[in-house]
Every structure is written in C-alpha cells, then in structure tokens.
Design a protein around this motif. Structure first.
Motif, short mmCIF file in Angstrom:
data_model
loop_
_atom_site.label_atom_id
_atom_site.label_comp_id
_atom_site.label_asym_id
_atom_site.label_seq_id
_atom_site.Cartn_x
_atom_site.Cartn_y
_atom_site.Cartn_z
N GLY A 1 0.72 -1.10 -0.21
CA GLY A 1 0.09 0.04 -0.06
C GLY A 1 1.20 1.29 -0.05
O GLY A 1 0.35 2.37 -0.02
N GLY A 2 2.14 1.20 0.05
CA GLY A 2 3.03 2.06 -0.09
C GLY A 2 3.63 2.69 1.14
O GLY A 2 2.90 2.41 2.27
N GLY A 3 4.95 3.00 1.31
CA GLY A 3 5.75 3.26 2.44
C GLY A 3 6.54 2.37 3.00
O GLY A 3 7.08 1.33 2.15
N SER A 4 7.00 2.67 4.21
CA SER A 4 8.08 1.65 4.83
C SER A 4 7.78 1.32 6.17
O SER A 4 6.96 2.20 6.96
CB SER A 4 9.29 2.35 4.50
N LEU A 5 8.27 0.25 6.58
CA LEU A 5 7.99 -0.07 8.02
C LEU A 5 9.65 -0.39 8.81
O LEU A 5 10.23 -1.28 8.23
CB LEU A 5 7.05 -1.39 8.19
N THR A 6 9.85 0.05 9.99
CA THR A 6 11.01 -0.28 10.62
C THR A 6 10.65 -0.97 11.84
O THR A 6 9.70 -0.48 12.63
CB THR A 6 11.92 0.95 10.95
N VAL A 7 11.00 -2.16 12.13
CA VAL A 7 10.72 -2.82 13.46
C VAL A 7 12.20 -3.13 14.00
O VAL A 7 13.07 -3.76 13.68
CB VAL A 7 9.96 -4.46 13.22
N GLU A 8 12.31 -2.51 15.38
CA GLU A 8 13.59 -2.93 15.97
C GLU A 8 13.13 -3.64 17.34
O GLU A 8 12.01 -2.94 17.90
CB GLU A 8 14.11 -1.41 16.75
N GLU A 9 13.52 -4.80 17.60
CA GLU A 9 13.39 -5.51 18.75
C GLU A 9 14.26 -4.93 20.02
O GLU A 9 15.28 -4.85 19.83
CB GLU A 9 13.71 -7.09 18.53
N ALA A 10 13.61 -4.66 20.95
CA ALA A 10 14.27 -4.14 22.06
C ALA A 10 13.94 -4.70 23.65
O ALA A 10 12.89 -4.58 24.21
CB ALA A 10 13.84 -2.67 22.29
N GLY A 11 14.51 -5.79 23.64
CA GLY A 11 14.24 -6.79 24.70
C GLY A 11 12.97 -7.46 24.90
O GLY A 11 12.74 -8.11 23.71
N LEU A 12 12.12 -7.31 25.66
CA LEU A 12 10.71 -7.90 25.61
C LEU A 12 9.78 -7.07 24.76
O LEU A 12 8.66 -7.44 24.70
CB LEU A 12 10.31 -8.41 26.93
N ARG A 13 10.32 -5.95 23.92
CA ARG A 13 9.28 -5.29 23.40
C ARG A 13 9.96 -5.00 21.70
O ARG A 13 11.00 -5.20 21.56
CB ARG A 13 9.17 -3.85 23.89
N ALA A 14 8.84 -4.52 20.96
CA ALA A 14 9.51 -4.29 19.65
C ALA A 14 8.86 -2.58 19.62
O ALA A 14 7.59 -1.98 19.66
CB ALA A 14 8.68 -5.12 18.59
N VAL A 15 10.02 -1.83 18.87
CA VAL A 15 9.56 -0.59 18.56
C VAL A 15 9.27 -0.37 17.12
O VAL A 15 10.26 -0.85 16.12
CB VAL A 15 10.72 0.63 18.89
N LEU A 16 8.16 -0.09 16.66
CA LEU A 16 7.52 -0.05 15.35
C LEU A 16 7.33 1.19 14.57
O LEU A 16 6.53 2.09 15.37
CB LEU A 16 6.29 -1.10 15.14
#
Length: 139
Positions: free
Chosen positions: A9-24
């Motif tokens: 659908g266009g654009g980008s996604l960054t997923v960063e695993e940070a311990g028990l969490r993910a920063v999206l």
C-alpha cells in the motif's frame, strides 16, 4: 535486531526488537486521499499499529508493543507490513453509515467547533445514540 520492510500500500516499516518489546515505525507519503492504518504482519496474523498522522510532510505512526502481545496476534516474528486506506477524503461518495451535510444546519455547543465545521463547507455526519459524529479532512 532491526528489520525494514516495504509496506503493502506504499511506504516503509521499521521494526526494532528491544528486549521484550518491539519499536515499530511506519510511514508513507502524504497523498491527500484520506486516513491510513498501518499493520505489522506475522506468520499467522497481523497487529494494528494505528492511524498514520501527518509529521514532517509524511504520514507516520510509531508504537512500542510487547513481543507477547504481537505473538498472541500472530504478528511475531515479523514478515512484513501493510498500509490500508481506512477513510477516504473523496468528496463524491460518503462511506457506509455516513452522509455529507452542510455544517451550518448543525447545532454545536462550542464556538470553535462551529467555526471549524463552517470552514469545511461540508462534513460527513453519522448519528450515534443520542448524538452524532463528524468527520473532516485535516492537514
């Protein structure tokens, strides 16, 4: 660990695993078509990240979610992302359950809301319970 995906659908996604969490972080170009929702896709499901909002000339959403929550939704480990047009600003046809109306005929308790609606020319209206909902384009 960090992953980068092109959003369907266009654009980008960054997923960063940070311990028990993910920063999206999802972003896409502002095309003026309407409101977009972003999702993280996993092997057996997807997780809603939220509505992309205007920021720096683009549409963007940033969320921190627990890996357990993403796993329960079938969205971990990540395999991609999606951006869906959730609400169109197209002025020709109202979405199901909504209708176009002239805000001059509506009664508002707040002067600021009345002035904002009047500047729109026309707004989308939907009855809900004893009240109503309005939808207006924003930038």
């Amino acid at each position: 660990m960090e992953w980068r995906y092109a959003l369907e659908g266009g654009g980008s996604l960054t997923v960063e695993e940070a311990g028990l969490r993910a920063v999206l972080t999802a972003e896409r170009p502002e095309d003026g078509r309407g409101l977009y929702k972003a999702y993280l896709r996993g092997p057996s499901g997807r997780a809603l990240l939220g509505t992309l909002a205007p920021e720096g000339g683009r549409l963007r959403v940033r969320r921190t979610l627990t890996l357990d929550d993403l796993k329960r939704q079938g969205a971990w480990p990540p395999v991609g992302g999606e951006a869906e047009l959730a609400f169109s600003f197209g002025r020709d046809r109202a979405p199901a359950g909504w209708r176009w109306t002239d805000p001059a005929g509506l009664r508002f308790g707040e002067e600021a809301l009345r002035a904002m609606a009047a500047r729109q020319g026309r707004v989308l209206l939907r009855s809900e319970g004893e009240g109503f909902l309005l939808a207006c384009p924003f930038s």
